[in-house]
Write a protein that holds these residues in place. Structure first.
Motif, PDB file in Angstrom:
ATOM      1  N   TYR A  96      -3.199  -0.881 -14.470  1.00 40.28           N
ATOM      2  CA  TYR A  96      -3.442  -1.608 -13.220  1.00 40.28           C
ATOM      3  C   TYR A  96      -4.829  -1.270 -12.680  1.00 40.28           C
ATOM      4  O   TYR A  96      -5.604  -2.145 -12.287  1.00 40.28           O
ATOM      5  N   ARG A 105      -9.897  -0.020  -7.255  1.00 44.79           N
ATOM      6  CA  ARG A 105      -9.742  -1.211  -6.401  1.00 44.79           C
ATOM      7  C   ARG A 105     -10.863  -1.289  -5.365  1.00 44.79           C
ATOM      8  O   ARG A 105     -11.091  -2.323  -4.755  1.00 44.79           O
ATOM      9  N   SER A 124       2.104  -7.297  -6.792  1.00 46.94           N
ATOM     10  CA  SER A 124       0.686  -6.923  -6.798  1.00 46.94           C
ATOM     11  C   SER A 124       0.009  -7.254  -8.108  1.00 46.94           C
ATOM     12  O   SER A 124       0.585  -7.059  -9.171  1.00 46.94           O
ATOM     13  N   ARG A 162       9.991   2.109  -7.026  1.00 47.94           N
ATOM     14  CA  ARG A 162       8.712   2.333  -7.713  1.00 47.94           C
ATOM     15  C   ARG A 162       8.040   3.535  -7.026  1.00 47.94           C
ATOM     16  O   ARG A 162       8.009   3.588  -5.802  1.00 47.94           O
TER      17      ARG A 162
HETATM   18  O1  LIG Z   1       0.855   1.554  -2.204  1.00 54.98           O
HETATM   19  C1  LIG Z   1      -0.148   1.362  -2.812  1.00 54.98           C
HETATM   20  C2  LIG Z   1      -0.407   0.199  -3.709  1.00 54.98           C
HETATM   21  O2  LIG Z   1      -1.339  -0.656  -3.090  1.00 54.98           O
HETATM   22  C3  LIG Z   1       0.843  -0.546  -4.047  1.00 54.98           C
HETATM   23  S1  LIG Z   1       0.583  -1.663  -5.359  1.00 54.98           S
HETATM   24  O3  LIG Z   1       0.690  -0.888  -6.626  1.00 54.98           O
HETATM   25  O4  LIG Z   1      -0.791  -2.247  -5.241  1.00 54.98           O
HETATM   26  O5  LIG Z   1       1.627  -2.676  -5.244  1.00 54.98           O
END
Ligand SMILES: O=C[C@H](O)CS(=O)(=O)O
Ligand code: NAD
Length: 483
Positions: free
Chosen positions: A111, A165, A446, A283
């Motif tokens: 991710y 990110r 996400s 999760r």
């Molecule tokens: O909680 C933090 C993350 O932003 C959650 S996710 O993995 O992007 O859904």
């Protein structure tokens, strides 16, 4: 921790392309939430080191900005490839300092890499505009330019994804950045910096500072050189950083707390709604900002749904993230366990019924039993706070109007979920929910290609997607006369 490449396990901060200790030699300890054993140490930097990093970011900015987006993208592609090549080491570092099961950590690295991939492609797409002039002797243009030196402060629950990110779009846009990762999980961020250096990211463009959040935060927010702050964490700290950034009028991206409603309507496909809730809630052992926090189940299907849910929750396996069959790791620390237990005991004291779990796990330490409560009401603390743990809080509802009122009665506005087989209800409920992210018949939504972020007091701005680059850019309007 047995790594294929031990060089990835860094125990120093990274400033101006150099690995360094604190000027006064002070360090902070990093522990494994599984058993509180020592993982490593990192420098506890002071204000002088922070200013050194900001100066390096400013100094390196001109050359980085002058590269074309395509050229920056080529360096980011090398970083992306190195992250993928070293995924097992990065996942092991992540599980060791954060506790999540290795399979989840592996998924997080993929991710995290996806944000680098997305923005290395976006780097060459920061288009401008030619505006049809309203006067014949003028021509009007808009160009996008990088905002400059950025600061990033992140949370421990996604030690790698929350870094890329922010860093990937910043570098893609032509900005430089100073990152302060959480003290709970600094090694994941430092490993990403090591790989960025190997990829050819120039000295000063990407800096990682470890140490006291208040000291570092105050320096970064007070510096007039830092033009942008991107923060992921609690709403309370987000408010504080907004205040601290006000005197220098920084551009802000705030990814803050959530309190997600999860609604199961009477016409929902029940097995899908059960699976979606399990995925959303458990999760990272419930430690995500977008976890289902308040579950509303229609009275007509309540018993059937809760029975199906009970069977699933009872089968969750709690233990070490390095044990293959384990899908529930420890919470991040004892304070997190104390908070979750406070919320559960408060709910029970006010009438909630424990169907599964409901107490600290027999493993002790940072473990909490996967818990299912029914009879939850909006007066209970856990309906008004982010649980951030493996606790399902179920309430019953009877009408769409009632559940939408309950779902929206909340200062948070990050994510919301609902299950229904009615197409018209999907659009009616999506439009009525006051949240930045809505899952319709989906519990995990996400993605790097979609805008991630909240409304109301869950934050400002969006991360990822075609919107993400603009968080790190400024628009400039040019009017050319003399035609
Ligand atoms: O909680 C933090 C993350 O932003 C959650 S996710 O993995 O992007 O859904
Ligand atoms: N919206 C999102 O994308 C998102 C993602 C992950 C976590 N979160 C939220 O983060 C919270 C859990 O994470 P947390 O416990 O790390 O949150 P937190 O706000 O306590 O800490 C977040 C970061 O800020 C730092 N920090 C704390 N006080 C600070 C200060 N005074 N000045 C500068 N920095 C400071 C921390 O050290 C950490 O690095 C939850 O509310 C969760 O919903 C939101």
């Amino acid at each position: 921790m047995k790594l294929n490449d031990p060089e990835l396990f860094r125990q120093q901060s990274y400033i101006d392309g150099q690995w360094c200790d604190a000027d006064d030699g002070s360090v902070l300890a990093v522990t494994n939430p599984f058993d509180e054993s020592a993982v490593g140490t990192c420098p506890s930097l002071g204000a002088v080191e922070v200013r050194r990093a900001v100066a390096a970011a400013e100094r390196s900015g001109e050359a980085w900005r002058r590269k074309t987006g395509k050229a920056r993208g080529e360096i980011l592609r090398r970083w992306y490839e190195l992250v993928k090549e070293n995924i097992n080491d990065l996942a092991l570092i992540l599980t060791t300092e954060q506790g999540k099961p290795f399979a989840e950590a592996h998924g997080e690295i993929l991710y995290a890499a996806s944000y680098i991939e997305w923005f290395l492609e976006e780097a060459k797409r920061s288009y401008g505009d030619v505006i049809p002039q309203t006067q014949s002797d003028k021509r009007l243009f808009v160009i996008r330019q990088p905002i400059g030196v950025c600061a990033a402060i992140t949370s421990w629950n996604f030690p790698s994804a929350l870094i890329t990110r922010k860093v990937a779009p910043a570098l893609a846009a032509g900005c430089t950045i100073v990152v302060r990762p959480p003290n709970e999980t600094p090694h994941s961020a430092l490993a990403l910096a090591e790989l960025a250096e190997r990829a050819g990211v120039p000295a000063g463009v990407f800096n990682v500072l470890t140490g006291d959040p208040v000291i570092i935060g105050k320096e970064l927010t007070a510096s007039p050189v830092v033009r942008k702050l991107t923060f992921t964490g609690s709403t309370a700290v987000g408010r504080l950083l907004m205040e601290q950034s006000a005197p220098t009028v920084k551009k802000l991206s705030l990814e803050l707390g959530g309190n997600a409603p999860f609604i199961v309507f009477d016409d929902a496909e029940l097995d899908a709604a059960v699976e979606g809730l399990i995925q959303s809630k458990f999760r990272n052992s419930g430690q995500t900002c977008v976890c289902a926090n308040r579950v509303f189940v229609h009275e007509a299907i309540f018993d059937d749904y809760v029975n199906k849910l009970t069977a699933k929750v009872s089968r969750l396996k709690v233990g070490s993230g390095l044990e293959k069959e384990v899908n529930q790791g420890p919470l991040i620390n004892s304070r997190a366990v104390d908070k979750v237990d406070r919320l559960v005991q408060d709910a029970v004291a006010h009438g909630a019924k424990v169907i599964v779990g409901g107490k600290r796990h027999a493993h002790g330490g940072n473990f909490y039993e996967p818990t299912l409560l029914t009879g939850v009401t909006e007066s209970m603390q856990l309906a008004n706070e982010e649980i951030f743990g493996p606790v399902l809080a179920i309430a019953k509802f009877s009408s769409e109007d009632e559940v939408l009122r309950l779902a929206n009665e909340c200062e948070a506005g990050l994510s919301a979920y609902f299950y229904t087989e009615s197409a018209s209800r999907i659009w009616r409920v999506t439009e009525a929910l006051e949240y930045g992210i809505v899952g319709a018949n989906a519990g995990v939504v996400s993605s790097e290609v979609a805008p991630f972020g909240g409304i109301k007091q869950s934050g400002i701005g969006r991360e990822g997607s075609k919107y993400g680059l603009d968080e790190f850019m400024e628009l400039k309007y040019m009017c050319q006369g003399g035609f």
